[in-house]
Each structure stands twice: as structure tokens, then as C-alpha cells.
Design an enzyme around this catalytic site. Structure first.
Site, mmCIF file in Angstrom:
data_model
loop_
_atom_site.group_PDB
_atom_site.id
_atom_site.type_symbol
_atom_site.label_atom_id
_atom_site.label_comp_id
_atom_site.label_asym_id
_atom_site.label_seq_id
_atom_site.Cartn_x
_atom_site.Cartn_y
_atom_site.Cartn_z
ATOM 1 C CD1 TRP A 79 0.059 2.002 -1.135
ATOM 2 C CD2 TRP A 79 0.012 -0.206 -0.769
ATOM 3 N NE1 TRP A 79 1.322 1.485 -1.372
ATOM 4 C CE2 TRP A 79 1.332 0.133 -1.152
ATOM 5 C CE3 TRP A 79 -0.251 -1.551 -0.490
ATOM 6 C CZ2 TRP A 79 2.358 -0.771 -1.259
ATOM 7 C CZ3 TRP A 79 0.779 -2.468 -0.596
ATOM 8 C CH2 TRP A 79 2.062 -2.075 -0.983
ATOM 9 C CG ASP A 113 -1.791 -3.977 4.606
ATOM 10 O OD1 ASP A 113 -1.685 -3.507 3.459
ATOM 11 O OD2 ASP A 113 -0.796 -4.111 5.370
ATOM 12 C CE LYS A 173 5.121 2.563 5.042
ATOM 13 N NZ LYS A 173 4.963 1.418 4.125
#
Lengths: 424, 426
Positions: free
Chosen positions: A154, A235, A271
Site C-alpha cells: 500500500w 497490518d 472495510k
């Protein structure tokens, strides 16, 4: 520097008059910053007037009508919250209730670490905030350390550790030829890194590639980490969203915990609970004992205080209500499964379409990869063609947000991808 | 296999426990105290006459509107936050008729309350401004120096509070700002200075403005109490508007924690007033670079509530009424405390205790002269500790009390405690 010269010249020439109109701007020399590569895509999409435009850029879930979704469990939680919240400051470390429930998700309901109170944890501003807080903590207490980051990752991970002033190294991850994991090179990098290095790992549903190590591979990685004494920072932004089963999606973390690693972990509800704009997440650090956990938590709070004082309340109330109520929690788990399964269905549809169109290229990776994103393997030039000719918006690294694919647009999308890739 | 067996040393073994935050730690201690007479005058959160937190009616209504609106989603806000919120916030502080706004010279970004706005502004300055020193008033909110240091700025003091007069050390202020290097950043409390409650008069503000502009000093306003200080939103923004009106540049951090009671929702805004629209646009793009690696984009809930209220004429008007009621209650508490202390003959006793340290006739009129949520009582750390130990009154050790935490029933108790503290400890 030109900027300094310009400013001193201006200061010297300014009159002592009280008005400031004669002076030029302090910021004259500022360059416009580049647009964020991910968020800039949605901006461009919104500005496009074409009726056939498709947004498969940013990773935000859409239902099969292409509409954003608010989960039913979230709506119910909000109905219960409205009119009752006193809107008082949370403690610097955030909502204890929310953090406790969140740790159970990552570490397991019956985790010994939880019982022994060995986990230092604070509510954070979603995944970004959790990563940043950890990076600042790492900088303060391990100032000579660097961080190993997978290639690719990311894009904001680079920004986070850069702004925390931690030097970055990379480790091999994605294998472009197979569109899978470059496991051999990954293991080499782990072995060659100096002992005690900090590594950033994606717990599941790697962003942007969707390529995850297998369970067997995770065990080998964990073993090698033990040998080298590396620090594992996970993460985890997609727990539940990858396979549909949160317990399964936390497997990598559980493997490391079984092996005795004292990990760090960033968790996000953006999410898997659809709470994107609420900015709710958690940072945790496993410690030797309860005393150390208390100390580490207090230091994390010291970093949060001069950044935002204490984290936002509303999102944490939603999470607490849902995870604290067995019925709402059951509903949530069901809704997460629906989202994950819709995405898995779209992967199948996209791959089948491309194969039916007679594409000369292999597309098996679309269904091998997991989570919100598919690393299509398209080049930036091919992506540009998709955008300019077909009004399809995605990031230039070829990452497709499967959450933006619907039964309504998968045909159009497949055709367009076929057109721009068929010549090889 | 138990995870607690055979583990290596933690890489963070050397981390020691941090001290309690001096302000937030007060509430922690208060909560632990089982004594029913306890009184929390620590953190600046408004309490009603019944000692309860207050959610404004307009906030409840806005909240209900948001919940009922099924079309609302929870998507990411843009990096700089909710556009309506930003526009309304700029108008609130700079004035709806502000030419700076009309000329598009202002960039406003949503941030996490006052703290977040200050931090983002300071990080921006540390990267893009040629002077990396910020002058802060003595004393100031305890979190200010930490925010600026972590952002990469170094902090220097300027004289502000005069303990003898319990008012503004205006001469000292002018001297210190006059001696600052050209271009230095100066933190200014827009109104209701925290912790002293001592504000410059409009005349003094004008002199400060002239001095600062003549030296090219960059103003960075912290506006956490607009409307809360005098009861008038416009009056409380006069200092900021004065600076903007002269065409110069400045930064302003706004918080809605107190004036809309949205404490825990972390709602605020950072505005940077620039010379030209082009500059403002470039500045905005650089602010995004600060925000993205910090938390990506700001929380939506609180800002949505504020936007609803500021954009609706009826809700806005109702808000101003509720805001004035809060400000008026605080002003009334000041009067009651002052009267109670007068009645206890404090003036006489103080003449003896204070003469040793400060040559001022004992008088508590500073309580009614100071403005906003806080009163700087002038009590020292020993006296404060005494009041906590003996009277279960909680406040920060600098002698700052939150008037918002006081109510009529507790005034006598507080007056007793102050009296006892001053009488028994020099």
C-alpha cells in the site's frame, strides 16, 4: 536557496507600516504536491461525465448495484447510540471496551496473552493511525531501527514510516511472472536482513496484490523470524473480508503467537465493518508481562496526545455495540461473509469472462489472489488506455478493486481488459 | 503450546512508564476518589448546574437527522475532510463577509479538534516555512509545547501572565515579541486564554498586530472557545479578524469541542490565510501530504453534525442561544465564587499571606476579570495539593480551575477550600 533569498529580500524591503499588504506570501515558493496515487483516482472518476464509467480504484466495498453499503448491524448500533452518547472525551488510549473486543478478534477469544494482560493496546485512527502511532513509537524507542516493507505494498506505508523518520528497506514479495508469491526471494531477504530487524507484514489479503503466503509458508516465515530475532508488525486491514471467516484470516498472526513472537498489530474496521469514514482501529503491541504492557501503553498515549489528544468516539461506540451484543455480532459475521463471497464470485466471473473472450494471457491469478484487490499484471500504459478509452478507473500499478466489480459491469470490464491486453 | 513460554526478550524491554498527563491525569485521579464531596475542576469540559455533561439540543437534533437519513453512507471523507464543514468553519471564524474567503485566499482543512489542527499546521510549518521557532505565551495549555516539538518546531516563551496583577504582562509581551527574530511564528490564543483566562483588550490586540506585522512575525491562532468566552461568536473572533483584515497571512486552529460540546468526536479545522488563491491551493495540496500519513482522512461523524447546524439558519440561531447560556452560567459562577470569597473576608487574610510573596493587596477580582472556562487562581502547587487531599477538589497543579465544572451548590465548598489552603499554606 532561492526561497531563503527571496524571503530575506522581502523582509528587508518591507516597510515598518502596520499593514501587511505590501509583503508577498510566505508560501510563494511552495510547489503543488503530487496527487495521492490512490485517492486521486476517485477524484478523477468523479470528474468524468461518461455514463459508462467504472470505478475499480479505491478499496471501498460496493454492493452488486455498485452502491456503498452500510451494514445492517451498523445501522442498528447507530439507532441505539443516537440520543444516548454524551460525547465526552475518551481516554487518550480510546475506548477500553472497544479495544478489548478488538484484541479478541486478532488474538483469539481465549488468548493467554489477553488473560495475562500482556498486550499494550490503544484505539487508533483506523489502520493508518495505528501504523503511524507504531512507527512513531518505533522511532522513539528504537531510534536506530529501520523497517522492511514488502514490494509492492500500500503506497501510504512508505509515507507513514517516512514521516516517522524511519529508514526503509524492502523485501521481495510479489513475483510478476507467476503473479504469485516470490517465496524463495522473500526467505532470502529475511535471512539476509540484520538480526532484530523490523518487518511489516500484511496479515491477510495483501494490498495491492491479493497474494498471501500459504499456511505452510507462514510457518516457515515465522520460524526464520525466530532464528533472526526479527520483529513482526502485522497490518491487518481485511480480517473477515478475505475468506469470509475472521478466525481463518487471522491465521498468520496466530502462527506467530504460537511461536512466541511478541508482535505488533494494526487493526482496522474500515472495510470489515464498513466504517471507513469513522476512522476506527486499534494498535497493539505484545509485551513480556503486564507491567511492561502498562508502560508501553502509557508511551503510546504520550504519542497520541500531541497528535490528536484522544481518538473519536462515534466509531468506537458502533464497534462496541456490535461486538458486545451476541446477536449483533452474529449479524455482523453474516454480513462480512456476504461481502467476502460477493467478491469471490466476481473474481470467478471476471476470470471466466476473460478466458471465454479468448485472451492469450493467463488469468488464473484472479481467483488465486484473495481479498479486495486483484493485481492484474497490466502495465501503466494499459491502465491509461483503460481509463482514457473506456473510462475505467484504477491505480496505475494495475490494481483492480474487486469490490467495485458488479454483475452489471463485469462484462464491460472484461471486454476492455481484453482489448488493451490482447496484443500481449 | 502456550504463547507465554520460551519467548525472547521484548525489543521494547527498556520502555519505562510515562508520567500521567498533567491535565487528563486529574480526571483519572478524580474518578478513583470514592469521597462523595469530590469536585472535578480539572479538565475543561462543560457541566450543567446539576454537574452533568451537556449535549446541546441542536446537536441531538442534528444527530437524529443524520441517523434518520438512510441515504447517508460511511465512506471515506476526502483527505481534507467535509467540504461544507470546511467552508462553514472558515466563515464562522473569519466572518461570513470576509474578503479573504471571497478571494479564495483561505484554505481550510478538517482536523481532529484543536490538537489535530495545531499539529497539522505545525508539521506544515516545519516543512515549508523558513523559521522553525514558535513563541508561546507563558503560561499556556500544557499540550502546546509537546505538539510543536513533535512537529519539528522549537519552542520559546513570551511573557504573558503577570502573577502580581493576575492580569496581562503587556509590556513584557511587547518586549519579547519585539525581540523575536523576524519571521518567527507566534502562538496566540484567540480568546479565553488557557489556563489564565486573561485576554488582551482590543486596543492591545491592535498594538500586538502592528508590532507583529512590522516584524514579519507569523500569527498562529488557537481558537478553542469561540462563543464560549463572551457569549458572542463575533466578539470572540475579533482578534483573528483584525489580523486577517490587514491583508496579511496567518494560521488559525479551530475546535468545536467546547462551543458545540462535541469533545469526544474530535471536530476541528485548520485554516491558512494566504496572499493569493494560487498560493492557498498549493498550500492545501501540501497539507494533504501531512495528513495522509498521519490518519489518511478525518472522522466523519462530528463534522457532519457541525455542518448540519451551521448550514441551517434555525439550528444556527438556536446554537447561539445555547452557547450564550453556557457562557452566561460560567460568568455567573465567577461572580458567585468571587462573592463567596469576599464574604469570607479573604482580602484581610490574604494581605498577610501574599505580602510575603507578591506585593499585591489581597483581592480575588481576577476571578471576574478573567474570561472563559478557566480561572487562574494564583494558588501554588502545595495549596492545590492541600485542596485535593483535604477537600477532594481536583484541579491542575498550576492552580487552574475550570469554572465550567462548578455549580452553585459547590461554591461554598470551594470557597472553604481556597480559604483553608491560603490560610494554612504560604
Amino acid at each position: 536557496m532561492a526561497l531563503r533569498a527571496a524571503i530575506s529580500a522581502r523582509v528587508l524591503s518591507s516597510s515598518s507600516a502596520p499593514g501587511a499588504r505590501s509583503m508577498s506570501s510566505w508560501w510563494q515558493g511552495i510547489q503543488p504536491a503530487p496527487k495521492d496515487p490512490i485517492l486521486g483516482v476517485t477524484e478523477a472518476f468523479l470528474a468524468d461525465p461518461s455514463p459508462s464509467k467504472v470505478n475499480v480504484g479505491v478499496g471501498a466495498y460496493r454492493d452488486d448495484n455498485g452502491k456503498p453499503v452500510v451494514l445492517e448491524c451498523v445501522r442498528e448500533a447507530e439507532r441505539r447510540i443516537a440520543g444516548t452518547s454524551k460525547m465526552e472525551y475518551l481516554p487518550m488510549g480510546g475506548s477500553i471496551k472497544m479495544v478489548d473486543e478488538t484484541l479478541k478478534l486478532a488474538y483469539g477469544e481465549n488468548s493467554e496473552l489477553l488473560k495475562d494482560k500482556r498486550i499494550a493496546a490503544v484505539q487508533a485512527l483506523s489502520g493508518t493511525g495505528a501504523c503511524r502511532l507504531f512507527a512513531d513509537f518505533q522511532r522513539r524507542f528504537c531510534p536506530d531501527s529501520q523497517v522492511y516493507i514488502p514490494v509492492p505494498t500500500w503506497s501510504n506505508h512508505h509515507n507513514i514510516w517516512r514521516d516517522a523518520h524511519i529508514p526503509q528497506r524492502t523485501y521481495h514479495y510479489y513475483h510478476p511472472e507467476s503473479k504469485g508469491l516470490d517465496f524463495a526471494s522473500l526467505m532470502d531477504d529475511i535471512k539476509n536482513a540484520p538480526n532484530g530487524s523490523f518487518f511489516l507484514l500484511h496479515a491477510c489479503a495483501h494490498n495491492p496484490t491479493g497474494v498471501d503466503p500459504s499456511e505452510e509458508q507462514w510457518r516457515e516465515i515465522s520460524y526464520q523470524f525466530k532464528v533472526k530475532g526479527h520483529f513482526a508488525f502485522f497490518d491487518m486491514a481485511y480480517q473477515g473480508f478475505a475468506s469470509g471467516d475472521p478466525e481463518r484470516d487471522a491465521k498468520s498472526i496466530r502462527i506467530f503467537l504460537e511461536d512466541g513472537h511478541q508482535i505488533g498489530c494494526s487493526q482496522s474496521y474500515a472495510k470489515n465493518m464498513g466504517l471507513y469514514g469513522q476512522r476506527v482501529g486499534c494498535l497493539s503491541v505484545v509485551c513480556e508481562d503486564e507491567k511492561q504492557a502498562v508502560a508501553v501503553k502509557s508511551q503510546l498515549q504520550q504519542l497520541a496526545r500531541p497528535m490528536y489528544s484522544n481518538p473519536p468516539l462515534h466509531g468506537s461506540l458502533i464497534v462496541s455495540h456490535i461486538l458486545g451484543d451476541p446477536n449483533l455480532k452474529k449479524l455482523w459475521l453474516k454480513e462480512v461473509k456476504v461481502m467476502a463471497e460477493r467478491i469471490i464470485g466476481m473474481r470467478t466471473a471476471l476470470r471466466e469472462n476473460l478466458e471465454k473472450l479468448g485472451s492469450p494471457l493467463p488469468w488464473k491469478h484472479i481467483t488465486d489472489q484473495i481479498g479486495m484487490f486483484c493485481y492484474s499484471g497490466m502495465t501503466p500504459e494499459q491502465v491509461d488506455r483503460l481509463t482514457n478509452e473506456y473510462h475505467i478507473y484504477l491505480t496505475r500499478n494495475g490494481r483492480i478493486s474487486m469490490a467495485g466489480v458488479t454483475t452489471g459491469n463485469v462484462g464491460y470490464l472484461s471486454n476492455a481488459i481484453h482489448e488493451v491486453t490482447k496484443s500481449g | 503450546m502456550s504463547a507465554s513460554s520460551d519467548h525472547q526478550d521484548s525489543v521494547f524491554s527498556h520502555v519505562v512508564q510515562a508520567p500521567e498527563d498533567p491535565i487528563l491525569g486529574v480526571t483519572v485521579a478524580y474518578n478513583k476518589d470514592p469521597n462523595p464531596i469530590k469536585l472535578n475542576l480539572g479538565v475543561g469540559a462543560y457541566r450543567t448546574e446539576e454537574g452533568k455533561p451537556l449535549v446541546l439540543n441542536v446537536v441531538r437534533r442534528a444527530e437524529q437527522m443524520l441517523v434518520n437519513d438512510q441515504s447517508r453512507v460511511k465512506e471515506y471523507l476526502p483527505i481534507i475532510g467535509l467540504s461544507d464543514f470546511n467552508k462553514s468553519s472558515a466563515k464562522l471564524i473569519f466572518g461570513a463577509d470576509s474578503t479573504a474567503i471571497q478571494e479564495n485566499r483561505v484554505t481550510t482543512v478538517q482536523c481532529l479538534s484543536g490538537t489535530g489542527s495545531l499539529r497539522v499546521g505545525a508539521e506544515f510549518l516545519a516543512r515549508h516555512y523558513h523559521e522553525h521557532t514558535i513563541y508561546i505565551p507563558q503560561p499556556t495549555w500544557g499540550n502546546h509545547p509537546k505538539i510543536f516539538n513533535l512537529a519539528g518546531l522549537s519552542v520559546k516563551p513570551y511573557r504573558y501572565y503577570n502573577p502580581q496583577t493576575r492580569g496581562l504582562d503587556f509590556q513584557g509581551l511587547l518586549e519579547d515579541l519585539g525581540a523575536a527574530p523576524s519571521g518567527a511564528i507566534v502562538l496566540l490564543h484567540a480568546c479565553a486564554h488557557n489556563p489564565t483566562g486573561v485576554d488582551p483588550t482590543l486596543d492591545q490586540w491592535e498594538q500586538i498586530r502592528q508590532l507583529m506585522r512590522s516584524k514579519g512575525l507569523l500569527p498562529f491562532f488557537d481558537s478553542a472557545y469561540q462563543g464560549f468566552a463572551s457569549g458572542s461568536l463575533d466578539a470572540d473572533a475579533q482578534s483573528v479578524r483584525m489580523f486577517v483584515a490587514d491583508g496579511g497571512e496567518c494560521l488559525a486552529a479551530q475546535s468545536y469541542a467546547k462551543n458545540m460540546g462535541l469533545y469526544g468526536e474530535r471536530v476541528g479545522a485548520l485554516s491558512i490565510v494566504c496572499k493569493t488563491a494560487d498560493v492557498a491551493s498549493r498550500v492545501e495540496s501540501q497539507l494533504k501530504m501531512v495528513i495522509r500519513p498521519m490518519y489518511s482522512n478525518p472522522p466523519i461523524h462530528g463534522a457532519s453534525i457541525v455542518a448540519v447546524i451551521l448550514k441551517d439558519r434555525d439550528l444556527y440561531n438556536e446554537w447561539t442561544v445555547e452557547l450564550k447560556a453556557m457562557a452566561d452560567r460560567i460568568i455567573s459562577m465567577r461572580k458567585q465564587l468571587f462573592d463567596a470569597l469576599q464574604a469570607k473576608g479573604m482580602a484581610y487574610k490574604l494581605l498577610f499571606t501574599l505580602v510575603i510573596h507578591v506585593c499585591t493587596p489581597g483581592d480575588w477580582s481576577h476571578i471576574i476579570k478573567q474570561i472563559g472556562m478557566f480561572t487562574f487562581t494564583g494558588l501554588n502547587t502545595e495549596q492545590v495539593a492541600f485542596m485535593t487531599r483535604e477537600y477532594h477538589i481536583y484541579m491542575t497543579s498550576d492552580g487552574r480551575i475550570s469554572m465550567a465544572g462548578l455549580n452553585s451548590r459547590k461554591v461554598p465548598h470551594l470557597a472553604d477550600a481556597i480559604h483553608a489552603a491560603v490560610a494554612s499554606i504560604a
